[in-house]
Structure formats: C-alpha cells, structure tokens
Design a protein around this motif. Structure first.
Motif, mmCIF file in Angstrom:
data_model
loop_
_atom_site.group_PDB
_atom_site.id
_atom_site.type_symbol
_atom_site.label_atom_id
_atom_site.label_comp_id
_atom_site.label_asym_id
_atom_site.label_seq_id
_atom_site.Cartn_x
_atom_site.Cartn_y
_atom_site.Cartn_z
ATOM 1 N N MET A 171 35.992 16.600 18.878
ATOM 2 C CA MET A 171 34.586 16.987 18.894
ATOM 3 C C MET A 171 34.422 18.442 18.463
ATOM 4 N N ARG A 172 35.310 19.306 18.907
ATOM 5 C CA ARG A 172 35.254 20.717 18.497
ATOM 6 C C ARG A 172 35.441 20.847 16.989
ATOM 7 N N LYS A 190 28.485 22.024 20.661
ATOM 8 C CA LYS A 190 28.758 23.361 21.174
ATOM 9 C C LYS A 190 29.421 23.216 22.535
ATOM 10 N N PHE A 191 30.387 24.080 22.805
ATOM 11 C CA PHE A 191 31.112 24.048 24.074
ATOM 12 C C PHE A 191 30.982 25.392 24.763
#
Length: 63
Positions: free
Chosen positions: A33-34, A40-41
């Motif tokens: 996902m990153r 955004k994390f």
C-alpha cells in the motif's frame, strides 16, 4: 460487531492461527500500500519522549 469478529477469525485461520505469520502478512500488505502511493500513513515518532508528560503533550500539540 459479529461480522467483524467472523472476518478476523477467518483471516487468522488462513494463517493457521499463527500470530507471527499473520503479522508478516499485514506488514507485506502495508508495504504494498505504501509503494502504491495511493494511501497516507501516520508514521510513529522517531524518538521516545523523555517523560510521560512529554508523551501526552506531544500527542496533543494544542494543549
């Protein structure tokens, strides 16, 4: 809530109810996902607060 528990149990069973395998799977999903750039994390702070008070106030900058 029952549906959530049911899904968690199914996912856990897919990994033989092995916590380490499950965590590794979720870490792999996070990495994918990153890399996609679509999400955004919120990363953890790079250093630990010096005191418990610092930990609380750093979490709430408006206090």
């Amino acid at each position: 809530m029952d549906k959530v528990r049911e899904m968690r149990q199914k996912i856990s069973a897919e990994f033989g109810n092995d916590f380490n395998r499950l965590v590794a799977y979720y870490q792999e999903v996070e990495n994918e996902m990153r890399k996609s750039g679509k999400y955004k994390f919120a990363d953890l702070p790079s250093e630990k607060p010096k005191s418990e008070k610092d930990a609380f106030t750093s979490s709430f900058p408006f206090s």
